[in-house]
Write an enzyme that holds these catalytic residues in place. Sequence first.
Site, PDB file in Angstrom:
ATOM      1  N   ARG A 246     -11.477  17.592  10.558  1.00  0.00           N
ATOM      2  CA  ARG A 246     -10.682  16.356  10.634  1.00  0.00           C
ATOM      3  C   ARG A 246      -9.358  16.575  11.370  1.00  0.00           C
ATOM      4  O   ARG A 246      -8.910  15.686  12.107  1.00  0.00           O
ATOM      5  CB  ARG A 246     -10.437  15.831   9.215  1.00  0.00           C
TER       6      ARG A 246
ATOM      7  N   GLU B 205       0.850  -1.190   0.000  1.00  0.00           N
ATOM      8  CA  GLU B 205       0.000   0.000   0.000  1.00  0.00           C
ATOM      9  C   GLU B 205       0.890   1.246   0.000  1.00  0.00           C
ATOM     10  O   GLU B 205       1.779   1.384   0.845  1.00  0.00           O
ATOM     11  CB  GLU B 205      -0.909  -0.032   1.234  1.00  0.00           C
ATOM     12  N   ARG B 206       0.660   2.102  -0.968  1.00  0.00           N
ATOM     13  CA  ARG B 206       1.476   3.316  -1.151  1.00  0.00           C
ATOM     14  C   ARG B 206       2.941   2.962  -1.366  1.00  0.00           C
ATOM     15  O   ARG B 206       3.847   3.695  -0.953  1.00  0.00           O
ATOM     16  CB  ARG B 206       1.341   4.280   0.023  1.00  0.00           C
TER      17      ARG B 206
ATOM     18  N   ARG C 140      -1.616   3.744  17.014  1.00  0.00           N
ATOM     19  CA  ARG C 140      -1.615   4.898  16.105  1.00  0.00           C
ATOM     20  C   ARG C 140      -2.684   5.926  16.473  1.00  0.00           C
ATOM     21  O   ARG C 140      -3.813   5.565  16.817  1.00  0.00           O
ATOM     22  CB  ARG C 140      -1.808   4.438  14.661  1.00  0.00           C
TER      23      ARG C 140
ATOM     24  N   GLU D 192     -10.423   4.600   9.221  1.00  0.00           N
ATOM     25  CA  GLU D 192     -10.554   4.165   7.835  1.00  0.00           C
ATOM     26  C   GLU D 192     -11.035   2.720   7.729  1.00  0.00           C
ATOM     27  O   GLU D 192     -10.480   1.912   6.998  1.00  0.00           O
ATOM     28  CB  GLU D 192      -9.224   4.360   7.091  1.00  0.00           C
TER      29      GLU D 192
ATOM     30  N   LYS E  96       1.358  10.799  13.473  1.00  0.00           N
ATOM     31  CA  LYS E  96       1.933  11.302  12.220  1.00  0.00           C
ATOM     32  C   LYS E  96       2.484  12.704  12.447  1.00  0.00           C
ATOM     33  O   LYS E  96       2.020  13.428  13.320  1.00  0.00           O
ATOM     34  CB  LYS E  96       0.877  11.329  11.119  1.00  0.00           C
TER      35      LYS E  96
ATOM     36  N   GLU F 255       3.749   9.229  -0.714  1.00  0.00           N
ATOM     37  CA  GLU F 255       2.343   9.127  -1.116  1.00  0.00           C
ATOM     38  C   GLU F 255       1.820  10.425  -1.728  1.00  0.00           C
ATOM     39  O   GLU F 255       1.075  10.400  -2.695  1.00  0.00           O
ATOM     40  CB  GLU F 255       1.490   8.738   0.098  1.00  0.00           C
TER      41      GLU F 255
ATOM     42  N   ASP G  32      -2.443  14.268   7.150  1.00  0.00           N
ATOM     43  CA  ASP G  32      -2.019  12.988   6.584  1.00  0.00           C
ATOM     44  C   ASP G  32      -0.827  13.132   5.647  1.00  0.00           C
ATOM     45  O   ASP G  32      -0.985  12.952   4.443  1.00  0.00           O
ATOM     46  CB  ASP G  32      -3.204  12.354   5.839  1.00  0.00           C
TER      47      ASP G  32
ATOM     48  N   TRP H 147     -12.900  13.455   2.452  1.00  0.00           N
ATOM     49  CA  TRP H 147     -11.978  13.016   1.401  1.00  0.00           C
ATOM     50  C   TRP H 147     -12.124  13.898   0.161  1.00  0.00           C
ATOM     51  O   TRP H 147     -11.547  13.613  -0.881  1.00  0.00           O
ATOM     52  CB  TRP H 147     -12.233  11.533   1.030  1.00  0.00           C
TER      53      TRP H 147
ATOM     54  N   ASN I  61      -3.165  -1.677   7.899  1.00  0.00           N
ATOM     55  CA  ASN I  61      -4.468  -2.219   7.504  1.00  0.00           C
ATOM     56  C   ASN I  61      -4.250  -3.733   7.502  1.00  0.00           C
ATOM     57  O   ASN I  61      -3.956  -4.336   6.479  1.00  0.00           O
ATOM     58  CB  ASN I  61      -4.886  -1.714   6.124  1.00  0.00           C
TER      59      ASN I  61
HETATM   60  O1  GCW Z   1      -2.737   8.324   4.143  1.00  0.00           O
HETATM   61  C1  GCW Z   1      -3.600   7.317   4.341  1.00  0.00           C
HETATM   62  C2  GCW Z   1      -3.305   6.411   3.215  1.00  0.00           C
HETATM   63  C3  GCW Z   1      -3.698   5.000   3.505  1.00  0.00           C
HETATM   64  C4  GCW Z   1      -3.041   4.586   4.815  1.00  0.00           C
HETATM   65  C5  GCW Z   1      -3.508   5.528   5.905  1.00  0.00           C
HETATM   66  C6  GCW Z   1      -2.851   5.241   7.250  1.00  0.00           C
HETATM   67  C7  GCW Z   1      -2.300   2.433   5.517  1.00  0.00           C
HETATM   68  O2  GCW Z   1      -3.928   6.887   2.054  1.00  0.00           O
HETATM   69  O3  GCW Z   1      -3.269   4.208   2.433  1.00  0.00           O
HETATM   70  O4  GCW Z   1      -3.338   3.265   5.131  1.00  0.00           O
HETATM   71  O5  GCW Z   1      -3.170   6.828   5.578  1.00  0.00           O
HETATM   72  O6  GCW Z   1      -1.859   5.881   7.540  1.00  0.00           O
HETATM   73  O7  GCW Z   1      -3.338   4.414   7.983  1.00  0.00           O
END
Ligand code: GCW
Length: 704
Positions: free
Chosen positions: A337, A168-169, A325, A292, A361, A394, A366, A543, A211
Amino acid sequence: MNRRLLFLLICGILAPLALRGEDGYRLWLRYEPVANPDLRRQYTEGLGRIVLATPAGTESPVIAAARGELRAGLDGLLGTMPAIRVEARAESDPAVGTEGYRLEIKVQEGASVVTIAAARDAGVLRGTFALLRHLQMHRPISELATVSAPRIAHRILNHWDNLNRFVERGYAGFSLWDWYHLPEVRDRRYRDYARALASIGLNGTVLNNVNANALILTPEYLRKVAALADEFRPYGIRVYLSARFSAPIEIGGLKTADPLDPAVQAWWRAKVAEIYTLIPDFGGFLVKANSEGQPGPHDYQRTHAEGANLFAEALAPHGGLLLWRAFVYAADDKLDRVRQAYRQFTALDGQFRDNVILQIKNGPLDFMPREPFHPLFGAMPRTRLAIELQITQEYLGGATHLAYLAPMWKEVLDAETYAAGPNSTVARVVDGSLRPPGPSAIAGVANTGNERNWTGHPLAAANWYAFGRLAWDHTLSSQQIADEWARLTFSPSPRVSVPITRLLLGSRETVVDYSMPLGLHHIMAEGHHFGPGPWVVARRADWSSNYYHQADEFGIGAARGPTGSNALADYAPELAARWGDPATCPDELLLWFHHLPWSHRMRSGRTLWDELAVRYQQGVESVRALQDGWEALAPVIDEERFTRVKSLLRRQESDARDWRDACLLYFQQYSRRPLPAGVEPPAHDLATYQARKLRYAPGHPGDY
Ligand code: GCW
């Protein structure tokens, strides 16, 4: 023929070939021969003997790895093989801590001896790589003596790798982990991966996507995980797993995953014990919950603290960590958000067990090209906080665009939170200086894959390298790290390293300029997130792009002051005051915090509209400058990497123009103002950009 002569002969034969055939596999561990005879003599004499000094002074798999690396490195660099001895050194050295090292150089009985001393074998390994780095950079041997220890205890890569090898990414191919053939088949690459991590000071890796698939916790997969752990152990790398909150239901046959249910607690205790029998140095779990679509404690009306503590209690007897997280937000939450995690988690400060680290993060949204630091860093004095950085690009052009990210990370690490008065930087919150005692951690979402050069873009390995170096020592400068990487990866000659360092240093700001300047954010294309999409209306408001840019006839920008979402209130009063006034808010964050009229006067004297257009244009021009800078390196870079980067930069220039044209055309609908002088007219109309579909973009789960 003696060894030395043979070496010189080989150097002579290889020198003209040295600019060919670099596929990037060796990363920054190339160990190319030192051609300068004076320097080679200096090194050969200085490294008469090497002593690896630890309290026990005994051999171990880690010491064997250090020895192996020294052999390979010195053979490559010098064609020599000095004697390497392990010795006991009883006195303790507080300066090196548990993982640090001390390098010494002394003359004993007429011969020069280099000592790598540490309190643990892992420190010897780190010191080994530091020594080899010094030599690879062609630094004088007289400057070798040093002492170094990590500022953050747990320095961890996070792989967003799925069990089917889709990353993913991920933009550099498929996952490095060949789950299907494990545990029997152990790719040579696993060792080289561990070497790369160890060489930059990392000591942990989360193997699977946040995920998460619960299958990873089944006995079948745990045996595969254990095989990887065995491969990494000699390099001081611990394995962690992303745990799926609902695993007790999915693979445990329980009816619930409620963290307060005794059967669920017992299930996790047993699962953790099973893992530790297979992997005695298992690092712990990383959990993404109630975010998510992932399951979590809210499904049972429990808090994030109750969820985290469930795992933490099971892990504690084994010394494991639980990384929880903070990337939590919900579609039905009407709060901005960027405020949701703050509200959720500040209410739980003090409720997490000692072995829980909240992984946050760098910014509150994001991983955008630029965000202010996440306000949680200044607001949870009783919780251990880790920072999560995204090495994979990303939102900064994948492995297609050049963006050296150390300046972005430094910006956040050095940011002042005022949490405990002045000098309460994010870095000091994370490294534990301002935290309750206990473990500290830093995480980086990996940009690696099974492409031969590991990271796709040949220059993207600089970000992997920079993450490791900053995790070890966040006081290093972006410039110093770029210079090191360029010298190790291309050539120690300043003719090569100086221009490459210069290109790297400005590249992230270039991406900001052509994609999301002046504090704009989340205006990228939907799904794969590559390229512009200020018009995106997604199935969720949060989104959709206009949730963030809020462009209208009046102006543009997210209103986050008291008359808007008041996200500013989540920061210290000093920052809220500075950022809350458009006159004192830095241009870089202006539209993150303010919705301003198109006619707003900027510091430059231009209107906001003109400034926006000029920044987009500047971004495109900076890519062209990158192209020119790279072109000038043609004579000194090997053909393979030169050509690859050159063509990627050509693509980047075209993508930058698309970003500029698409965004300016879109916003012009609202501003109704002409493009200022010097901004090139768009190549197409808005409808053309909006109609474009980028199919099968790498790293996006959607299209498969
Ligand atoms: O930025 C979003 C991404 C998802 C990612 C999520 C996360 C792993 O688009 O792909 O999923 O963050 O950090 O959990």
